[in-house]
Design a protein around this motif. Structure first.
Motif, mmCIF file in Angstrom:
data_model
loop_
_atom_site.group_PDB
_atom_site.id
_atom_site.type_symbol
_atom_site.label_atom_id
_atom_site.label_comp_id
_atom_site.label_asym_id
_atom_site.label_seq_id
_atom_site.Cartn_x
_atom_site.Cartn_y
_atom_site.Cartn_z
ATOM 1 N N ALA A 1 -74.507 1.360 0.297
ATOM 2 C CA ALA A 1 -73.560 0.536 1.052
ATOM 3 C C ALA A 1 -72.255 1.297 1.262
ATOM 4 C CB ALA A 1 -73.283 -0.758 0.293
ATOM 5 N N ALA A 2 -71.731 1.236 2.454
ATOM 6 C CA ALA A 2 -70.458 1.899 2.748
ATOM 7 C C ALA A 2 -69.349 1.215 1.966
ATOM 8 C CB ALA A 2 -70.163 1.814 4.245
ATOM 9 N N PRO A 3 -68.428 2.021 1.402
ATOM 10 C CA PRO A 3 -67.337 1.402 0.631
ATOM 11 C C PRO A 3 -66.497 0.485 1.501
ATOM 12 C CG PRO A 3 -66.864 3.721 1.099
ATOM 13 C CD PRO A 3 -68.270 3.472 1.523
ATOM 14 N N THR A 4 -66.222 -0.664 0.974
ATOM 15 C CA THR A 4 -65.416 -1.618 1.738
ATOM 16 C C THR A 4 -63.952 -1.404 1.416
ATOM 17 O OG1 THR A 4 -65.670 -3.259 -0.013
ATOM 18 C CG2 THR A 4 -67.232 -3.352 1.816
ATOM 19 N N ARG A 5 -63.127 -1.492 2.419
ATOM 20 C CA ARG A 5 -61.688 -1.316 2.233
ATOM 21 C C ARG A 5 -61.091 -2.596 1.665
ATOM 22 N NH1 ARG A 5 -57.838 1.528 6.715
ATOM 23 N NH2 ARG A 5 -55.990 1.781 5.415
ATOM 24 N N LYS A 6 -60.469 -2.448 0.511
ATOM 25 C CA LYS A 6 -59.916 -3.620 -0.168
ATOM 26 C C LYS A 6 -58.715 -4.155 0.597
ATOM 27 C CE LYS A 6 -58.506 -5.148 -4.762
ATOM 28 N NZ LYS A 6 -58.187 -4.713 -6.141
ATOM 29 N N ARG A 7 -58.764 -5.416 0.870
ATOM 30 C CA ARG A 7 -57.654 -6.053 1.589
ATOM 31 C C ARG A 7 -56.523 -6.358 0.612
ATOM 32 N NH1 ARG A 7 -57.266 -8.493 6.425
ATOM 33 N NH2 ARG A 7 -59.518 -8.320 6.743
ATOM 34 N N PRO A 8 -55.280 -5.953 0.959
ATOM 35 C CA PRO A 8 -54.158 -6.218 0.052
ATOM 36 C C PRO A 8 -53.974 -7.715 -0.183
ATOM 37 C CG PRO A 8 -53.532 -4.676 1.790
ATOM 38 C CD PRO A 8 -54.864 -5.238 2.172
ATOM 39 N N LYS A 9 -53.517 -8.044 -1.378
ATOM 40 C CA LYS A 9 -53.227 -9.438 -1.702
ATOM 41 C C LYS A 9 -51.993 -9.901 -0.924
ATOM 42 C CE LYS A 9 -55.050 -8.944 -6.384
ATOM 43 N NZ LYS A 9 -54.718 -8.979 -7.838
ATOM 44 N N PRO A 10 -51.820 -11.218 -0.795
ATOM 45 C CA PRO A 10 -50.615 -11.710 -0.109
ATOM 46 C C PRO A 10 -49.350 -11.167 -0.769
ATOM 47 C CG PRO A 10 -52.190 -13.485 -0.464
ATOM 48 C CD PRO A 10 -52.725 -12.291 -1.193
ATOM 49 N N GLY A 11 -48.470 -10.629 0.046
ATOM 50 C CA GLY A 11 -47.229 -10.064 -0.475
ATOM 51 C C GLY A 11 -47.340 -8.591 -0.834
ATOM 52 N N GLU A 12 -48.552 -8.136 -1.142
ATOM 53 C CA GLU A 12 -48.738 -6.733 -1.539
ATOM 54 C C GLU A 12 -48.471 -5.796 -0.368
ATOM 55 O OE1 GLU A 12 -52.402 -3.938 -3.124
ATOM 56 O OE2 GLU A 12 -52.345 -6.047 -3.740
ATOM 57 N N ARG A 13 -48.896 -6.194 0.828
ATOM 58 C CA ARG A 13 -48.679 -5.335 1.996
ATOM 59 C C ARG A 13 -47.188 -5.190 2.291
ATOM 60 N NH1 ARG A 13 -51.293 -1.440 3.904
ATOM 61 N NH2 ARG A 13 -53.175 -2.548 4.562
ATOM 62 N N ARG A 14 -46.420 -6.252 2.107
ATOM 63 C CA ARG A 14 -44.966 -6.161 2.304
ATOM 64 C C ARG A 14 -44.366 -5.098 1.387
ATOM 65 N NH1 ARG A 14 -41.844 -10.202 4.646
ATOM 66 N NH2 ARG A 14 -40.208 -9.766 3.123
ATOM 67 N N VAL A 15 -44.793 -5.115 0.136
ATOM 68 C CA VAL A 15 -44.291 -4.133 -0.832
ATOM 69 C C VAL A 15 -44.691 -2.726 -0.406
ATOM 70 C CG1 VAL A 15 -44.441 -3.337 -3.219
ATOM 71 C CG2 VAL A 15 -44.282 -5.788 -2.729
ATOM 72 N N GLN A 16 -45.934 -2.566 0.052
ATOM 73 C CA GLN A 16 -46.404 -1.253 0.496
ATOM 74 C C GLN A 16 -45.570 -0.750 1.669
ATOM 75 O OE1 GLN A 16 -50.540 -1.968 1.329
ATOM 76 N NE2 GLN A 16 -51.178 -1.685 -0.798
ATOM 77 N N ILE A 17 -45.235 -1.634 2.582
ATOM 78 C CA ILE A 17 -44.435 -1.243 3.748
ATOM 79 C C ILE A 17 -43.058 -0.768 3.308
ATOM 80 C CG2 ILE A 17 -43.284 -2.104 5.830
ATOM 81 C CD1 ILE A 17 -45.732 -4.007 6.186
ATOM 82 N N LEU A 18 -42.427 -1.512 2.402
ATOM 83 C CA LEU A 18 -41.090 -1.138 1.932
ATOM 84 C C LEU A 18 -41.135 0.161 1.136
ATOM 85 C CD1 LEU A 18 -39.655 -4.624 0.874
ATOM 86 C CD2 LEU A 18 -39.211 -3.330 2.977
ATOM 87 N N GLN A 19 -42.172 0.350 0.334
ATOM 88 C CA GLN A 19 -42.315 1.589 -0.432
ATOM 89 C C GLN A 19 -42.485 2.782 0.500
ATOM 90 O OE1 GLN A 19 -45.643 0.528 -2.959
ATOM 91 N NE2 GLN A 19 -44.305 0.029 -4.688
ATOM 92 N N ALA A 20 -43.275 2.601 1.554
ATOM 93 C CA ALA A 20 -43.490 3.685 2.516
ATOM 94 C C ALA A 20 -42.208 4.011 3.261
ATOM 95 C CB ALA A 20 -44.596 3.298 3.501
ATOM 96 N N LEU A 21 -41.453 2.985 3.643
ATOM 97 C CA LEU A 21 -40.186 3.198 4.338
ATOM 98 C C LEU A 21 -39.212 3.961 3.444
ATOM 99 C CD1 LEU A 21 -38.207 2.758 6.648
ATOM 100 C CD2 LEU A 21 -37.754 0.463 5.757
ATOM 101 N N ALA A 22 -39.108 3.560 2.179
ATOM 102 C CA ALA A 22 -38.215 4.251 1.238
ATOM 103 C C ALA A 22 -38.647 5.702 1.050
ATOM 104 C CB ALA A 22 -38.206 3.517 -0.099
ATOM 105 N N ALA A 23 -39.954 5.941 0.974
ATOM 106 C CA ALA A 23 -40.464 7.304 0.794
ATOM 107 C C ALA A 23 -40.139 8.172 2.005
ATOM 108 C CB ALA A 23 -41.970 7.268 0.556
#
Length: 215
Positions: A20-42
């Motif tokens: 089976a092809a690996p499934t991409r894990k969907r971020p939990k609610p709120g987790e994507r917001r944190v990822q966006i801010l972390q990427a922007l800061a980086a």
């Protein structure tokens, strides 16, 4: 002659089960917001980085720009998220210092040192604090950072006023205002130099000696 070797259609003829092809894990609610801010800061941590665009940010996260706007109505809101983090982190530490240390010069020196340490650990946030990352953004963002430093100056002024009064100054409020203003200007200058040197000039350079001269 009988061939003892297994044929391709013999014992090993069963086809392997499909993997089976690996499934991409969907971020939990709120987790994507944190990822966006972390990427922007980086991205802001890159020395000499140009204005961060939502296209570049989306590419870094391997999502579409539309995906970003499902979590933030605008790029200004993303920067507001970073400012929220700065304010919450810094003033939590300021409150701890104020509760722990008696009002005075030592308290003021510790507040300045804490801010410098925060900047060194978070270079991308430093560009937000001094406004370099906000030049092309909404004016209210720069206004918020101005208010941030006004609040820092007010805290320093309170610490130093109590100290000046305890030392018998005839004008404790004036003395405290002058010292707090000088310390805040010094702090902003050190952070600006740090950001504009591509994070090569550490703001903590000779910090203790410099602060002692102002106190």
């Amino acid at each position: 002659m009988q061939n003892d070797e297994p044929s391709a259609s013999g014992a090993n003829s069963e086809s392997p089960e499909p993997v089976a092809a690996p499934t991409r894990k969907r971020p939990k609610p709120g987790e994507r917001r944190v990822q966006i801010l972390q990427a922007l800061a980086a991205m802001l941590e890159q020395p000499g980085a140009e204005r961060v665009t939502t296209a570049a940010l989306a590419a870094r996260l391997e999502v579409s720009e539309a995906a970003l706007y499902r979590h933030f109505a605008s790029k200004a809101q993303m920067f507001e998220g970073l400012i929220d983090f700065i304010e919450q982190s810094v003033f939590t530490l300021v409150n701890q210092i104020v509760e722990r240390e008696a009002p005075g010069r030592e308290q003021a020196a510790r507040i300045v040192a804490m801010l410098v340490q925060f900047a060194e650990k978070n270079p991308g946030m430093t560009r937000v604090m001094v406004g370099d990352a906000l030049v092309f953004e909404n004016e209210r963002l720069q206004s918020r950072m101005n208010q941030f430093f006004d609040k820092i100056e007010a805290t320093l002024r309170q610490s130093l006023r109590d100290a000046a009064a305890g030392e018998g100054s005839a004008t404790p409020s004036v003395d405290a205002q002058v010292r707090a203003s000088v310390l805040t200007a010094f702090l902003v200058g050190r952070l600006q130099r740090f950001a504009r040197s591509g994070f090569r000039r550490a703001p903590s350079e000779h910090l203790e000696a410099a602060v002692a001269l102002m106190l």
